[in-house]
Design an enzyme around this catalytic site. Structure first.
Site, short mmCIF file in Angstrom:
data_model
loop_
_atom_site.label_atom_id
_atom_site.label_comp_id
_atom_site.label_asym_id
_atom_site.label_seq_id
_atom_site.Cartn_x
_atom_site.Cartn_y
_atom_site.Cartn_z
CG HIS A 34 0.57 16.19 -47.03
ND1 HIS A 34 -0.30 15.23 -46.52
CD2 HIS A 34 1.80 15.60 -47.00
CE1 HIS A 34 0.36 14.13 -46.24
NE2 HIS A 34 1.65 14.33 -46.50
CD GLU A 35 -6.51 19.20 -47.22
OE1 GLU A 35 -7.35 18.52 -46.61
OE2 GLU A 35 -6.42 20.43 -47.08
CG HIS A 37 0.73 15.71 -42.32
ND1 HIS A 37 1.42 16.27 -43.36
CD2 HIS A 37 1.48 14.65 -41.90
CE1 HIS A 37 2.55 15.60 -43.57
NE2 HIS A 37 2.60 14.61 -42.70
CD GLN A 61 11.33 8.96 -38.87
OE1 GLN A 61 11.00 9.15 -37.70
NE2 GLN A 61 10.44 8.87 -39.84
CE LYS A 149 2.53 7.76 -48.62
NZ LYS A 149 3.63 8.09 -47.75
CD GLN A 153 5.50 5.85 -39.36
OE1 GLN A 153 6.65 6.08 -39.68
NE2 GLN A 153 4.54 6.76 -39.47
CB VAL A 176 -5.60 12.25 -47.61
CG1 VAL A 176 -6.12 13.38 -48.49
CG2 VAL A 176 -6.41 12.18 -46.32
#
Ligand code: AMP
Length: 289
Positions: A34-35, A37, A61, A149, A153, A176
């Site tokens: 998506h945007e 990435h 994970q 985001k 992590q 984003v």
């Protein structure tokens, strides 16, 4: 653009780039691009000679009751998007390529993986660090691009890179969002219409809490109270955690006197959404004056 599935072929390409002194930018993902990435790919494209994207839905994970099976897989669409962003190589390994039956090793970062998302998602960060460590060994990037985001992590990977002396610079890029503030995530597609309509409360509340701190509120409990009240009166979101933590150590802060992050995880039905906002002490001073 070249799609590479095997480790030997990836290594051959990397040797070639290194021999030609070309800089490598790397964006690891689980696909369903998506945007968010794409913003990482665009930045990496601008800053490096070679752009490598990896797409691997990493089984280690995901917890036993998590969404590994139903996680969106969109190979064709992802390839088109990657091509548009002028990706040089997509590394697209199979599960067997990354984890042959003989596989015995794990990479564990302690302490900062045992808070926030690490409490409910046992083993999640070990899965992340193990796969990212392998990918970094294979790709040998000059710069690794990660999204804010997934703040915890990014901090965990940064610590691993520092502790294991891995030669990669890390850039953490802004989240984003949709127009209404919801952070883009491959998991947003799981939301029902009602849940989707309610979900923007997360970022709206984070922004309100940040404003409160900028207006001089030093007590993190007040920020947390504001967010939880907002979410509770908004609808069906079930709060997993809301915490104000030190931006580097991820330990709870007692006062907004140093750089901090407000991070949260909220479940809408079975869909767990995370988000965060950074509170910089310098910015606060600027806003107040
Ligand atoms: P994922 O495919 O979800 O594992 O994410 C791959 C990379 O994209 C990670 O570094 C994420 O933090 C980053 N990312 C995911 N969503 C966003 C977003 N909305 N904005 C910026 N980066 C993101």
């Amino acid at each position: 653009m070249n799609t590479v599935k095997s480790i030997s072929s990836l290594k051959k390409n990397i040797r070639n780039f290194k021999a030609r002194n070309l800089s490598i930018g790397f964006v690891p993902t689980m696909g369903a691009l998506h945007e968010g990435h794409l913003s990482l790919l665009r930045k990496a494209r601008r800053e490096n000679d070679i752009l490598i994207l990896s797409i691997f839905v990493n089984p280690t994970q995901f917890g036993p009751h998590e969404d590994f099976e139903k996680y969106p897989r969109e190979e064709k669409k992802d390839k088109l998007l990657a091509q548009k962003e002028k990706v040089d190589i997509i590394f697209y390994p199979s599960k067997e390529t990354m984890y042959p039956t003989s596989f015995l090793t794990n990479v564990t970062v302690t302490q900062i993986t045992e808070v926030l998302c690490g409490i409910k998602r046992k083993g999640h960060f070990q899965g992340v660090t193990t796969v990212v460590c392998k990918l970094l060994n294979l790709v040998e990037p000059d710069i690794l691009y990660l999204g804010q985001k997934d703040y915890q992590q990014a901090i965990v990977i940064t610590k691993m890179v520092e502790d294991l002396n891995i030669n990669a610079q890390i850039k953490i890029c802004p989240t984003v969002r949709e127009k209404d503030g919801l952070a883009l995530s491959s998991r947003n597609t799981y939301l029902t219409e009602t849940q989707r309509a309610e979900a923007p409360i997360l970022y709206r509340s984070l922004k309100e809490a940040k404003k409160l701190s900028e207006q001089g509120e030093l007590n993190p409990s007040e920020a947390i109270r504001l967010i939880s009240q907002n979410i509770e009166k908004n609808g069906h979101g079930k709060i997993e955690y809301i915490e104000c933590v030190d931006a580097k150590t991820l330990t709870p802060i007692k006062s907004f006197k140093k750089d901090a992050v407000i991070a949260l995880a909220v479940k809408f039905g079975k869909t767990r959404l995370i988000d965060n906002i950074i509170i910089k002490v310098n910015e606060k001073t600027k806003t107040q004056t």
